[in-house]
Design a protein around this motif. Structure first.
Motif, PDB file in Angstrom:
ATOM      1  N   VAL A 225       0.862  -1.176   0.000  1.00 53.69           N
ATOM      2  CA  VAL A 225       0.000   0.000   0.000  1.00 53.69           C
ATOM      3  C   VAL A 225       0.906   1.236   0.000  1.00 53.69           C
ATOM      4  CG1 VAL A 225      -1.909   1.185   1.113  1.00 53.69           C
ATOM      5  CG2 VAL A 225      -1.736  -1.306   1.281  1.00 53.69           C
ATOM      6  N   HIS A 226       0.887   1.952  -1.106  1.00 54.11           N
ATOM      7  CA  HIS A 226       1.813   3.063  -1.325  1.00 54.11           C
ATOM      8  C   HIS A 226       1.059   4.384  -1.298  1.00 54.11           C
ATOM      9  CE1 HIS A 226       5.210   5.273  -2.894  1.00 54.11           C
ATOM     10  NE2 HIS A 226       4.557   5.638  -3.983  1.00 54.11           N
ATOM     11  N   LYS A 227       1.655   5.410  -0.679  1.00 52.39           N
ATOM     12  CA  LYS A 227       1.059   6.745  -0.671  1.00 52.39           C
ATOM     13  C   LYS A 227       1.818   7.654  -1.634  1.00 52.39           C
ATOM     14  CE  LYS A 227       1.361   9.734   2.850  1.00 52.39           C
ATOM     15  NZ  LYS A 227       1.069  10.418   4.139  1.00 52.39           N
ATOM     16  N   VAL A 228       1.069   8.286  -2.538  1.00 51.42           N
ATOM     17  CA  VAL A 228       1.661   9.200  -3.512  1.00 51.42           C
ATOM     18  C   VAL A 228       1.161  10.606  -3.206  1.00 51.42           C
ATOM     19  CG1 VAL A 228       2.094   9.615  -5.955  1.00 51.42           C
ATOM     20  CG2 VAL A 228       1.401   7.340  -5.197  1.00 51.42           C
ATOM     21  N   HIS A 229       2.075  11.549  -3.135  1.00 50.38           N
ATOM     22  CA  HIS A 229       1.708  12.943  -2.891  1.00 50.38           C
ATOM     23  C   HIS A 229       1.765  13.715  -4.202  1.00 50.38           C
ATOM     24  CE1 HIS A 229       1.211  16.731  -0.774  1.00 50.38           C
ATOM     25  NE2 HIS A 229       2.259  17.212  -1.431  1.00 50.38           N
ATOM     26  N   LEU A 404      -8.418   8.727  -2.219  1.00 52.45           N
ATOM     27  CA  LEU A 404      -7.914  10.073  -2.471  1.00 52.45           C
ATOM     28  C   LEU A 404      -8.243  10.949  -1.266  1.00 52.45           C
ATOM     29  CD1 LEU A 404      -8.863  10.782  -6.200  1.00 52.45           C
ATOM     30  CD2 LEU A 404      -6.788   9.740  -5.278  1.00 52.45           C
ATOM     31  N   LEU A 405      -7.223  11.636  -0.736  1.00 50.21           N
ATOM     32  CA  LEU A 405      -7.390  12.445   0.465  1.00 50.21           C
ATOM     33  C   LEU A 405      -6.803  13.831   0.239  1.00 50.21           C
ATOM     34  CD1 LEU A 405      -5.794   9.893   2.953  1.00 50.21           C
ATOM     35  CD2 LEU A 405      -8.207  10.026   2.374  1.00 50.21           C
ATOM     36  N   PRO A 406      -7.424  14.872   0.791  1.00 50.67           N
ATOM     37  CA  PRO A 406      -6.760  16.177   0.783  1.00 50.67           C
ATOM     38  C   PRO A 406      -5.538  16.113   1.690  1.00 50.67           C
ATOM     39  CG  PRO A 406      -8.748  16.250   2.129  1.00 50.67           C
ATOM     40  CD  PRO A 406      -8.724  14.904   1.480  1.00 50.67           C
ATOM     41  N   SER A 413      -3.004  20.260  -2.335  1.00 52.84           N
ATOM     42  CA  SER A 413      -2.364  19.041  -2.809  1.00 52.84           C
ATOM     43  C   SER A 413      -3.171  17.823  -2.364  1.00 52.84           C
ATOM     44  CB  SER A 413      -0.928  18.949  -2.310  1.00 52.84           C
ATOM     45  OG  SER A 413      -0.870  19.028  -0.894  1.00 52.84           O
ATOM     46  N   ILE A 414      -2.921  16.694  -3.003  1.00 51.37           N
ATOM     47  CA  ILE A 414      -3.719  15.486  -2.784  1.00 51.37           C
ATOM     48  C   ILE A 414      -2.796  14.302  -2.537  1.00 51.37           C
ATOM     49  CG2 ILE A 414      -5.277  13.824  -3.910  1.00 51.37           C
ATOM     50  CD1 ILE A 414      -6.532  16.153  -5.418  1.00 51.37           C
ATOM     51  N   ASP A 415      -3.187  13.465  -1.576  1.00 50.37           N
ATOM     52  CA  ASP A 415      -2.508  12.197  -1.332  1.00 50.37           C
ATOM     53  C   ASP A 415      -3.364  11.065  -1.887  1.00 50.37           C
ATOM     54  OD1 ASP A 415      -0.344  13.337   0.016  1.00 50.37           O
ATOM     55  OD2 ASP A 415      -1.408  13.297   1.935  1.00 50.37           O
ATOM     56  N   ALA A 416      -2.749  10.192  -2.653  1.00 48.75           N
ATOM     57  CA  ALA A 416      -3.432   9.018  -3.187  1.00 48.75           C
ATOM     58  C   ALA A 416      -2.849   7.776  -2.524  1.00 48.75           C
ATOM     59  CB  ALA A 416      -3.269   8.943  -4.700  1.00 48.75           C
ATOM     60  N   ILE A 417      -3.727   6.952  -1.953  1.00 47.22           N
ATOM     61  CA  ILE A 417      -3.320   5.673  -1.370  1.00 47.22           C
ATOM     62  C   ILE A 417      -3.511   4.623  -2.453  1.00 47.22           C
ATOM     63  CG2 ILE A 417      -3.625   4.070   0.535  1.00 47.22           C
ATOM     64  CD1 ILE A 417      -2.862   6.888   1.424  1.00 47.22           C
ATOM     65  N   VAL A 418      -2.418   4.000  -2.888  1.00 46.00           N
ATOM     66  CA  VAL A 418      -2.434   3.117  -4.059  1.00 46.00           C
ATOM     67  C   VAL A 418      -1.899   1.743  -3.669  1.00 46.00           C
ATOM     68  CG1 VAL A 418      -1.625   2.798  -6.429  1.00 46.00           C
ATOM     69  CG2 VAL A 418      -2.057   5.114  -5.553  1.00 46.00           C
ATOM     70  N   PRO A 419      -2.758   0.728  -3.515  1.00 46.17           N
ATOM     71  CA  PRO A 419      -2.290  -0.633  -3.226  1.00 46.17           C
ATOM     72  C   PRO A 419      -2.067  -1.410  -4.526  1.00 46.17           C
ATOM     73  CG  PRO A 419      -4.478  -0.169  -2.257  1.00 46.17           C
ATOM     74  CD  PRO A 419      -4.210   0.834  -3.341  1.00 46.17           C
ATOM     75  N   LEU A 420      -0.841  -1.892  -4.707  1.00 45.54           N
ATOM     76  CA  LEU A 420      -0.493  -2.670  -5.894  1.00 45.54           C
ATOM     77  C   LEU A 420       0.433  -3.814  -5.511  1.00 45.54           C
ATOM     78  CD1 LEU A 420       0.278   0.119  -8.544  1.00 45.54           C
ATOM     79  CD2 LEU A 420      -1.738  -1.362  -8.462  1.00 45.54           C
ATOM     80  N   PHE A 421       0.501  -4.829  -6.386  1.00 45.61           N
ATOM     81  CA  PHE A 421       1.498  -5.860  -6.191  1.00 45.61           C
ATOM     82  C   PHE A 421       2.887  -5.241  -6.300  1.00 45.61           C
ATOM     83  CE2 PHE A 421      -2.047  -8.619  -7.630  1.00 45.61           C
ATOM     84  CZ  PHE A 421      -2.096  -9.455  -6.520  1.00 45.61           C
TER      85      PHE A 421
END
Length: 436
Positions: A225-229, A404-406, A413-421
């Motif tokens: 689970v990766h967080k992208v800013h 997606l979170l403020p 700006s926005i933080d996206a929580i992205v779960p990937l293999f």
């Protein structure tokens, strides 16, 4: 970091005057019954000074007297219909402590560590659970879990703000609207759209529905689970690129989802002939006519499903993907919501169907799901010591389920929580900031 749970108790509503009857119930609406049948957990972090747990608990008891559903239980009414039992059996309240400062535990990012900040989501009768974890520096983390059948994110954020108001001794405003019988079907019904394979699916096909991951056996690999800013500067450029040549620009949300959809599809290495879609929540309050007030408490969400062939999604421009998203969301309008009400109200038509909304999957590939919390005022929660400086969902390692979170920075700006293999995440990290 070690979190020690020191006490656990049931907290019940505190009424002024004569308590109401505890034998009443509220039938679930068609929107309640089609949403996720699970608990959702969020985590807040507050810097000192913070009010004592007793103040927060007292506020919770007051707000539960106004939002009684949370203090009840799920069950069936006298007619055998799924319902919320207003029996005031209460919510769980846990006191905990951590053996370090919050700075030492930072940064709070998507990881299994978050699970220690709230009670378990499995096998729980209570519809709300609260855990307050105190750190050596005086900081506080609030873990909050709530059952999704009771309320959507919009309603839950209203509840949380009211809880903060009650904890500060203020009047709760706005007050909720509790009437879940307002969704009245036409007689005869006007089912204008396909719903059986959109919001519902056949029970017979449920075991065949999981999405197969193409070409590769990832059974031994976990999900990261990766967080992208995404900075405001990047989002501005992204929106301009998606909207190039269009009179009215696409929204930041549409532009960002289009970008993530294309980047994740590329990172997954999907074959061109495959079809991929995105499941996007659409709030019906402003889309139904007459408009449903924002104070309505319950679920009022359906979903848009923009879809495309992988080859077209990746070869066409960002604007192509943004347009698919814009058009799909636009079609979930008053007509669509009322068609759904007519279809879902027909008990005979839905008796052999189950909702497609399911957070129990471990993988959504080749598809995505986006839970946007960009418009929810979660940062307005204030128990008396100020707003939180971090807010995020708990750890949900479901491949392809994005949040997606403020950003707590508060600059747009926005933080996206992205779960990937893990293998796919390597590629995603390389391309997620590319505007090419």
């Amino acid at each position: 970091m070690k979190v020690r749970k020191e006490s656990s108790r049931i907290v019940k509503p505190s009424y002024e005057g004569q308590p109401p009857s505890t034998t009443q119930s509220i039938p679930l609406s068609v929107f309640d019954k089609v949403t996720y049948d699970t608990h959702i957990a969020v985590v807040y972090a507050f810097k000192p000074p913070t009010p004592p747990n007793t103040t927060i608990q007292t506020g919770l008891q007051k707000v539960l007297a106004v939002y009684r559903q949370w203090a009840g239980r799920l069950g069936t009414d006298d007619n055998g219909r799924p319902a919320i039992l207003l029996n005031d059996e209460g919510v769980r309240f846990v006191d905990a402590s951590a053996d370090c400062t919050l700075d030492q535990a930072m940064p709070l990012k998507p990881s299994m560590t978050l699970l220690s900040f709230h009670p378990t989501l499995k096998g729980v009768d209570e519809l709300v659970q609260v855990q307050i974890t105190r750190f050596a520096c005086g900081s506080m983390v609030l873990g909050f879990t709530a059952h999704h059948l009771i309320a959507d994110g919009h309603s839950t954020s209203n509840f949380l703000i009211a809880w903060g108001q009650a904890s500060r001794g203020l009047d709760m405003s706005p007050l909720p609207i509790h009437d879940r019988t307002i969704f009245i079907p036409h007689d005869p019904p006007h089912v204008k759209f396909e719903h059986e394979r959109i919001e519902f699916m056949s029970k017979k096909l449920i075991k065949e529905h999981p999405y197969p991951y193409p070409n590769t056996d990832y059974s031994s690999d976990g999900v990261i689970v990766h967080k992208v800013h995404f900075t405001l500067e990047f989002l501005t450029k992204l929106k301009a690129k998606a909207s190039a040549g269009r009179n009215r620009p696409y929204s930041t949300f549409e532009s960002l989802i289009a970008h993530l959809w294309r980047a994740i599809t590329q990172a997954r290495g999907l074959k061109g002939f495959e079809t991929t879609h995105v499941r996007i929540s659409v709030n019906g309050r402003a889309r139904l006519s007459p408009r449903v007030p924002n104070e309505y408490f319950g679920n009022l969400v359906l979903w848009a499903f923009p879809r495309a062939k992988v080859k077209e999604l990746l070869q066409e421009s960002l604007r192509y993907a943004a347009n698919l998203i814009h058009d799909a969301v636009s079609k979930v309008n008053d007509d669509y919501f009322k068609s759904f009400i007519d279809f879902a109200s027909n008990e005979e038509a839905v008796k052999d169907l189950v909702p497609t909304a399911d957070m129990c999957k471990s993988m959504l590939c080749p598809n995505l799901e986006v839970d946007s919390w960009l418009r929810f005022p979660f940062y307005d929660l204030d128990f008396g010591g100020g707003s939180p400086y971090i807010f995020m969902p708990s750890y949900f390692p479901v491949e392809g389920m994005l949040f997606l979170l403020p950003s707590f920075i508060g600059d747009g700006s926005i933080d996206a929580i992205v779960p990937l293999f893990e293998q796919d995440l390597v590629t995603f990290k390389k391309i997620c900031y590319s505007l090419d």
